[in-house]
Write an enzyme that holds these catalytic residues in place. Sequence first.
Site, short mmCIF file in Angstrom:
data_model
loop_
_atom_site.label_atom_id
_atom_site.label_comp_id
_atom_site.label_asym_id
_atom_site.label_seq_id
_atom_site.Cartn_x
_atom_site.Cartn_y
_atom_site.Cartn_z
N ASP A 1 6.52 15.04 -8.02
CA ASP A 1 8.02 14.95 -8.14
C ASP A 1 8.50 14.54 -6.72
O ASP A 1 8.30 15.05 -5.75
CB ASP A 1 8.64 16.20 -8.76
CG ASP A 1 10.13 15.61 -9.69
OD1 ASP A 1 10.08 16.00 -10.65
OD2 ASP A 1 10.92 15.22 -8.75
N LYS B 1 12.44 20.99 -6.15
CA LYS B 1 11.60 21.29 -7.37
C LYS B 1 10.28 21.55 -6.66
O LYS B 1 9.63 22.79 -7.32
CB LYS B 1 11.43 20.36 -8.34
CG LYS B 1 12.70 20.19 -9.15
CD LYS B 1 12.59 19.17 -10.28
CE LYS B 1 13.91 19.17 -11.09
NZ LYS B 1 13.95 18.17 -12.07
N LEU C 1 19.31 21.02 -41.34
CA LEU C 1 20.17 21.14 -42.22
C LEU C 1 21.41 22.24 -41.83
O LEU C 1 21.81 22.88 -42.91
CB LEU C 1 19.92 21.33 -43.73
CG LEU C 1 19.07 20.11 -44.48
CD1 LEU C 1 18.58 20.51 -45.70
CD2 LEU C 1 19.88 18.75 -44.36
N CYS D 1 18.63 14.51 -25.35
CA CYS D 1 17.60 13.35 -25.94
C CYS D 1 18.56 12.81 -26.91
O CYS D 1 19.00 11.55 -26.89
CB CYS D 1 16.54 14.01 -26.82
SG CYS D 1 15.16 14.36 -25.56
#
Length: 433
Positions: free
Chosen positions: A30, A35, A252, A262
């Site tokens: 990364d 991080k 549902l 996303c």
Amino acid sequence: MKIGVVGTGYVGLPTGVGLAELGNEVICIDKDENKISSLKAGKLTIFEDGLEDLFVKNVQNGRIRFTTSMQEGVENADIVILAVGTPPNPITKEADMKYIHAAAKELAQYINGYTVVAVKSTVPVNTGDSVEKIITEQHPKGEFDVVSLPEFLREGFAIHDFFNPDRIIVGANSTRAAQMIAKLYEPFAGKTKILYVHRRSSETIKYASNAFLAMKIQYINEMADFCEKSGADIYEVAQGMGLDSRIGNKFLNPGPGYGGFCFPKDTNAMAYMGRAYGVNLSLIEATIRGNDQRKINMADRILQTVKDIPEPKIAVWGTAFKGGTDDCRESPAMQIIQILLERGAKITVYDPQAMDNARKILGDSVAYAPDMYTAADEADVLAVLTEWEDFKTPDLQKLKSQLKTPKIIDLRHLINRETAQANGFEIFSLGIK
Ligand code: NAD
């Protein structure tokens, strides 16, 4: 196998850890030095159920390492997995390929012997072609193939989903690359359907799936609105619908709208691609509009419960975009909170895992409570916005003693209505009159 994973976010880190657990030698790369130094020090950078134990185990047995050096991660790898972000362009909302293209450019020079570059990030159709072009330009003699390997894990269940995928989609245009990926996924052979398709189909499957799921959520949310007006009960309706195997019982649950890193960006990116190719994706366009409006409608619903109070104090349980994650990106809860603030409400929030991330977005505009009951202190109403298990069975008498008025607006249908009513609460749920 030797695997390099570029990007150690919500996808890259669980994927790297999962692949190490399967016996591979993994190097996670990364460019974010904070991080990497945190991961090197043995400290996880995200919250994911079950991640910590596997992380610790595989760091200790030396199967996973972390670095900021692309060279270290790529030069000996059989497969390099790209798991960098593909955020929306703020204006056009198309997927921004800058991280993918930069990573392709950076890694190209270190390709050493035949390497498969597998794109796990969610990327528009034809990205495989552009990545292939970039690597060839940088390293004309490099021996490599680019494969589309879309990720379907759910945040909050990343480790579970890594080991129990519904399906594995491989978009490989060469047999050699397909064989390498088959070797990587050998532990899943016979258990999980592994579908080999054209690279462009694979890239499209990811967007088509996410847009379809987002549409299903928007559909049930509209049905919930209808049930509220008509006197039907959305939970009975959803149960009845879900018994039809063509529909299925998942996705549902009515709620405050879909969110997260996303669905919002992927529906927008798919709609953008439709427009770019001159195809009318009207269902996806309507889904996006409906979902945007839903957050406003939900804020209105909450304010309706305190309409006579000039500067209402609202307690909010949940800031993450869903339970089981600390991720607040595009969280409906956060968007609703921001609308409530604009309308003059005073807000105290509590989330079991996402307080730090909430603070990064909301700053000093809200108060932060150390626990769910303190959040309710002197509030005119409690709004439940994220489906955390902790919120399902609160101590109702304790909660009642904290709130100024015993009122709950439960946008996740977590708290049992009858029990709450029996304890003297006025409780509002979606999709029930
Ligand atoms: P993220 O923002 O959490 O992580 C991306 C990481 O990539 C960051 O740590 C960043 O520093 C790093 N990075 C960027 N450019 C780099 C470079 N050149 N070299 C090294 N590191 C670099 O993103 P995420 O949530 O893990 O998502 C990654 C991709 O996976 C996106 O395309 C997303 O749509 C897709 N995806 C996400 C999920 C999810 O649940 N989050 C699920 C399926 C697919």
